[in-house]
Design a protein around this motif. Structure first.
Motif, short mmCIF file in Angstrom:
data_model
loop_
_atom_site.label_atom_id
_atom_site.label_comp_id
_atom_site.label_asym_id
_atom_site.label_seq_id
_atom_site.Cartn_x
_atom_site.Cartn_y
_atom_site.Cartn_z
N VAL A 1 0.79 -1.50 0.09
CA VAL A 1 -0.08 0.01 0.09
C VAL A 1 0.90 1.22 0.01
N PHE A 2 0.82 2.29 -0.83
CA PHE A 2 1.51 3.38 -1.00
C PHE A 2 0.73 4.54 -0.80
N ASP A 3 1.42 5.52 -0.14
CA ASP A 3 1.12 6.96 -0.03
C ASP A 3 1.17 7.56 -1.26
N LYS A 4 0.81 8.92 -1.41
CA LYS A 4 0.98 9.31 -2.88
C LYS A 4 2.37 10.51 -2.73
N THR A 5 1.76 11.43 -2.07
CA THR A 5 2.36 12.60 -2.07
C THR A 5 3.73 12.50 -1.15
N GLY A 6 5.00 12.66 -1.87
CA GLY A 6 6.34 12.50 -1.07
C GLY A 6 6.56 11.21 -1.34
N ILE B 1 4.71 -9.50 -6.17
CA ILE B 1 3.77 -8.98 -5.27
C ILE B 1 2.49 -8.94 -5.96
N LYS B 2 1.23 -9.55 -5.32
CA LYS B 2 0.14 -9.75 -5.88
C LYS B 2 -0.76 -8.61 -5.95
N ARG B 3 -0.39 -7.67 -5.15
CA ARG B 3 -1.62 -6.49 -5.13
C ARG B 3 -0.87 -5.19 -4.73
N LEU B 4 -1.12 -4.01 -5.55
CA LEU B 4 -0.51 -2.75 -5.40
C LEU B 4 -1.57 -1.70 -5.24
N VAL B 5 -1.67 -1.04 -4.21
CA VAL B 5 -2.66 -0.09 -3.75
C VAL B 5 -2.17 1.30 -3.41
N PRO C 1 -5.98 9.91 8.58
CA PRO C 1 -5.11 8.79 9.08
C PRO C 1 -5.84 7.57 9.54
N ALA C 2 -6.71 7.71 9.98
CA ALA C 2 -7.53 6.69 10.57
C ALA C 2 -8.25 5.77 9.26
N ASP C 3 -8.50 6.52 8.10
CA ASP C 3 -9.03 5.73 7.10
C ASP C 3 -7.77 4.77 6.63
N LYS C 4 -6.82 5.48 6.53
CA LYS C 4 -5.50 4.82 6.05
C LYS C 4 -5.46 3.28 6.92
N VAL C 5 -5.62 3.57 8.05
CA VAL C 5 -5.59 2.23 9.10
C VAL C 5 -6.65 1.44 8.58
N ALA C 6 -7.56 1.70 8.25
CA ALA C 6 -8.71 0.83 7.94
C ALA C 6 -8.61 0.28 6.53
N VAL C 7 -7.82 0.89 5.72
CA VAL C 7 -7.20 0.52 4.42
C VAL C 7 -6.29 -1.02 4.45
N ILE C 8 -5.52 -0.56 5.52
CA ILE C 8 -4.50 -1.82 5.81
C ILE C 8 -5.11 -2.93 6.31
N LYS C 9 -5.99 -2.69 7.06
CA LYS C 9 -6.96 -3.74 7.75
C LYS C 9 -7.80 -4.64 6.65
N GLU C 10 -8.48 -3.87 5.83
CA GLU C 10 -9.01 -4.36 4.77
C GLU C 10 -7.99 -5.30 3.55
N GLU C 11 -6.96 -4.73 3.42
CA GLU C 11 -6.14 -5.25 2.46
C GLU C 11 -5.43 -6.45 2.85
N ARG C 12 -5.37 -6.80 4.36
CA ARG C 12 -4.80 -7.82 4.96
C ARG C 12 -5.17 -8.96 4.78
N PRO D 1 0.19 -10.71 4.20
CA PRO D 1 0.79 -9.55 4.81
C PRO D 1 0.98 -8.38 4.12
N VAL D 2 0.89 -7.29 4.65
CA VAL D 2 0.72 -5.99 3.94
C VAL D 2 2.04 -5.15 4.46
N LEU D 3 2.73 -4.50 3.11
CA LEU D 3 3.74 -3.51 3.47
C LEU D 3 3.25 -2.17 3.11
N MET D 4 3.36 -1.26 3.96
CA MET D 4 2.82 0.09 3.98
C MET D 4 4.16 1.06 3.65
N VAL D 5 3.96 1.74 2.47
CA VAL D 5 5.18 2.55 2.19
C VAL D 5 4.78 4.09 2.48
N GLY D 6 5.14 4.99 3.20
CA GLY D 6 4.86 6.19 3.37
C GLY D 6 5.90 7.17 3.74
#
Length: 604
Positions: free
Chosen positions: A308-313, A448-452, A480-491, A495-500
């Motif tokens: 899961v990627f953040d965008k800006t920066g 990697i199966k899925r890129l979000v 920020p709370a919505d991003k946490v929800a995305v992590i839980k959904e994608e799990r 296993p999820v790698l978050m890049v930010g």
């Protein structure tokens, strides 16, 4: 820097066991065998009692691993009087714990940098007076004054006519937000314009910024504990060792064969192989500019199947750059005059114009009579001409015309007027990193199966980036709370790698199976919450980190299986009476060295 007990205890146990072995040898040379035996027994007992605490805690938590296996090995050696073998097991066990603790020594660092950024005081208006008070004293309906450059201390409603705010801390958006009277202002944003007044909605402890800190801490507490790779084989290995020991004792009638079998069945290969290989992997990663906070994150990274990627920066540069100049006048001259005037401004667009002018080696002139309206535009004299640079509305208010230029919600446009006439429109965008496409392709190649994409930006902006990079899914307008929800959904997909890279990513970085902070700027909170930090400002480190993690894990697995195989052969030989306890202990040391040498291959 202070170290917790879990990091200091292995050091103490190593020193104690080593001292016991040396002292025992000294007593042997002094013809004091009883003292030699007592010293070794004491060292084993101390290590065993320390280990028992971990074993009991693990069993209460429903966990069964190498700690129990090591405890059985040491207890059996102590019971049958094979104290030297028991002391060797103690040294090896403590050594493995030390290597693992050393690899993890940064994993529990607090959120000190993030907490340090929380404002401590605020300026409250009381009648005609302005008083400086602690943020705890701010209450709903108070009016606070936020000066240029100040961080907003509490969520509220804008009372001033307009405001120019940098919300990157919370949303990750690189471009500043222009708010008008009545708009809600979030704490943690930075005032880029003139001083503004805000009516407080919530106390500081209930603010958006404080919520981010709480989210990070909660995510860290809720993150599932990783099962050590070697622990997965502990129960089967222990059962096999006990079965061989019991069978040899029953068949031969010699109880000392139990000791011989259990000595060579000590879990040193398992204890040492994984932490050594993973510690070697973290060392190799560090040479690549990848700081991994322990062996757990490295192992988790090796198994990640969703990114899961953040965008800006993160996928973008995080700052606008000039992409196009339209209009009737010469583009370079329009840029030169605009950049000359913007030398007197700290606006993010002014920084972009200056950078582009310098890249083109344009000669800049000194502006005079400069007047800036925050959030609107700037006017002044350059080379005797009146120059205005600002938003479309700024131009419309001055000349009653609507400028042309490129369309689309992804761009920031600055209109330039020379002596009252529109001379051009400069378009700026937050561009993708040059290595973004190659990195995405590299991740696909790794399987990697899925890129979000999970972004705080508008849907159109986020979707444009996701489409360009051919990502599998895009989530926009996320808090920020919505991003946490995305992590839980994608799990659910693995296993999820978050890049930010920013504060707004910190909760998601902490909640993911493994969080990775990228870049050399704006990393304070993200680096605290992340498990892995890419020191070099390059996306290529993501592919390198996964490749290194997978190789280290594969080598660790090879070492575990090889160690177990060699120990099994030694157990059979000991059970058949061909390997007495002393010889078994010596052979076990050879196996240990072989396993360590193999694990160290992860360094290269």
């Amino acid at each position: 820097m202070s170290y917790p007990l879990r990091q200091l205890r292995p050091v103490v146990l190593i020193l104690l066991s080593t001292f016991g072995i040396v002292a025992s040898i000294a007593f042997r040379f002094a013809s004091l065998p009883a003292a030699s035996s007592y010293v070794l027994a004491g060292c084993i007992l101390v290590t065993l009692l320390s280990l028992a605490v971990d074993v009991v805690a693990g069993l209460r938590a429903g966990e069964f691993g190498l700690d129990f296996l090591a405890a059985v090995a040491m207890a059996s050696a102590l019971w049958f009087g094979e104290n030297l073998a028991g002391a060797i097991v103690a040294v090896m066990y403590a050594g493995g714990q030390f290597l693992e603790a050393y690899a993890h020594h940064r994993a529990d660092e607090g959120m000190s940098d993030l907490l340090a950024k929380i404002p401590r005081t605020a300026h409250r208006l009381r009648g005609e007076d302005i008083e400086e008070v602690s943020v705890e004293a701010i209450a709903p309906d108070d009016i606070i004054l936020v000066r240029c450059g100040d961080v907003v201390t509490a969520d509220g409603i804008l009372q001033s006519k307009n405001a120019l705010l940098n919300q990157a801390l919370l949303t990750g958006e690189a471009l500043p937000a222009r708010l008008v009277r009545g708009s809600e202002v979030m704490s943690g944003t930075v005032n880029l314009g003139d001083a503004v007044e805000i009516r407080v909605l919530r106390s500081a402890k209930d603010s958006a910024y404080a919520g981010i800190v709480n989210l990070v801490e909660a995510a860290k507490r809720s993150k599932a504990k990783l099962v050590r790779l070697a622990d997965r084989y502990a129960l089967a290995f222990l059962s096999l060792a006990l079965a061989i020991a019991a069978a040899s004792a029953i068949v031969s009638g010699d109880l000392h064969r139990v000791v011989a079998v259990l000595v060579v069945a000590t879990p040193c290969p398992l204890i040492l192989a994984v932490p050594v290989a993973l510690a070697a992997g973290t060392s190799k990663a560090a040479r690549q500019g990848i700081l991994v906070k322990g062996s757990g994150p490295l192992e988790a990274l090796a198994t990640a199947s969703v990114v899961v990627f953040d965008k800006t920066g993160t996928l973008t540069l995080g700052e606008p750059v000039v992409t196009q100049i339209d209009g009737p006048e010469d583009p370079d001259e329009v840029l030169r005059l605009a950049a000359s005037l913007d030398q007197a401004s700290a606006h993010v667009a002014a920084v972009a114009l200056l950078k582009e002018a310098r890249r083109r080696h344009l000669r800049l002139s000194r502006p005079s009579e400069v007047v800036e309206r925050p959030g609107a535009g700037i006017t002044g004299l350059v080379d005797g001409q009146r120059i205005s640079v600002g938003s479309e509305n700024y131009v419309e208010r001055q000349e009653g015309v609507a400028p042309g230029g490129s369309n689309g919600s992804t761009a920031l446009r600055a209109s330039v007027m020379i002596n009252g006439k529109v001379a051009g429109v400069i378009t700026m965008e937050d561009r993708l990193r040059s290595d973004a496409r190659a990195t995405i392709d590299g991740l696909r190649t790794l399987g990697i199966k899925r890129l979000v994409l999970a972004s705080g930006d508008e849907r159109s902006i986020a979707a444009a980036v996701a489409s360009t990079l051919s990502l599998d899914a895009v989530k926009s307008r996320l808090s920020p709370a919505d991003k946490v929800a995305v992590i839980k959904e994608e799990r659910t997909g693995g296993p999820v790698l978050m890049v930010g890279d920013g504060v707004n990513d910190a909760p998601a970085l902490a909640a993911a199976d493994v969080g990775m902070a990228i870049g050399s700027q704006n990393l304070a909170a993200a680096a605290q919450a992340a498990d892995i930090v890419l020191v070099r400002d390059s996306l290529r480190g993501i592919v390198d980190a996964i490749t290194t993690a997978r190789r280290a894990r594969n080598i660790a697995l090879q070492s575990v299986l090889a160690g177990m195989g060699l120990s099994l052969l030694a157990m059979i030989a000991a059970g058949l009476g061909y390997l007495p306890p002393v010889a078994g202990a010596m052979l076990q040391e050879v196996i240990d060295v072989a396993v360590i040498v193999n694990a160290l291959r992860a360094l290269h």
